[in-house]
Design an enzyme around this catalytic site. Structure first.
Site, PDB file in Angstrom:
ATOM      1  N   ASN A  54       0.835  -1.195   0.000  1.00 34.89           N
ATOM      2  CA  ASN A  54       0.000   0.000   0.000  1.00 34.89           C
ATOM      3  C   ASN A  54       0.876   1.254   0.000  1.00 34.89           C
ATOM      4  OD1 ASN A  54      -2.265   1.687   0.233  1.00 34.89           O
ATOM      5  ND2 ASN A  54      -3.297   0.271   1.608  1.00 34.89           N
ATOM      6  N   HIS A  79      22.802   1.538  11.982  1.00 34.81           N
ATOM      7  CA  HIS A  79      24.046   2.100  12.505  1.00 34.81           C
ATOM      8  C   HIS A  79      24.491   1.307  13.733  1.00 34.81           C
ATOM      9  CE1 HIS A  79      24.133   5.570   9.845  1.00 34.81           C
ATOM     10  NE2 HIS A  79      22.828   5.600   9.978  1.00 34.81           N
TER      11      HIS A  79
END
Length: 141
Positions: free
Chosen positions: A83, A113
């Protein structure tokens, strides 16, 4: 080992590497082109998505808008449907099987990270450029 090889193996890598940056720029341009088309532009959308996502089944459908990081690491099965506002950071392989529906505002991210301060600090390349290292991992759904 190249930065691409480091990225795909899940090792710390420089996401700002020139070759990786070109891959991202290409995918970002194609994502923008896809988002600028309307649903009735079936042929144009199909051509864009074929170039952006070469590893998807023909019956995969993305409503749009979309944001794809590189495209070549995203594998979509038959009858996949996403969607609006589908965001994929496919810096490593993301595989989504058959008959999967994804709701609005979903993000799949294969990159992250480091959590340890000594790994997450900015690094300096041999040429003096500074970068923030990242890790990646594969996702299968």
């Amino acid at each position: 080992m190249t930065e691409f090889e480091r990225m795909m193996s899940g090792k710390l890598y420089d996401a700002g590497n020139e070759n990786l940056a070109k891959d991202r720029q290409r995918a970002h341009i194609l994502s923008k082109k896809y988002n600028d088309t309307i649903e009735t532009d079936v042929e144009e959308r199909a051509a864009i998505i074929a170039e952006l996502l070469p590893n998807r089944r023909e019956t995969a459908y993305l409503q749009g808008p979309i944001f794809i990081e590189v495209g070549y690491n995203l594998f979509l099965g038959n009858n996949f449907w996403a969607n609006a506002n589908f965001c994929v950071l496919d810096n490593n392989k993301i595989t989504i099987g058959n008959d999967v529906l994804i709701g609005s505002n979903c993000t799949l991210t294969a990159s992250f990270h480091p959590l340890c301060w000594h790994d997450s600090n900015m690094k300096v390349q041999n040429d003096g450029t500074i970068f923030s290292p990242e890790y990646t991992h594969q996702i299968t759904a």
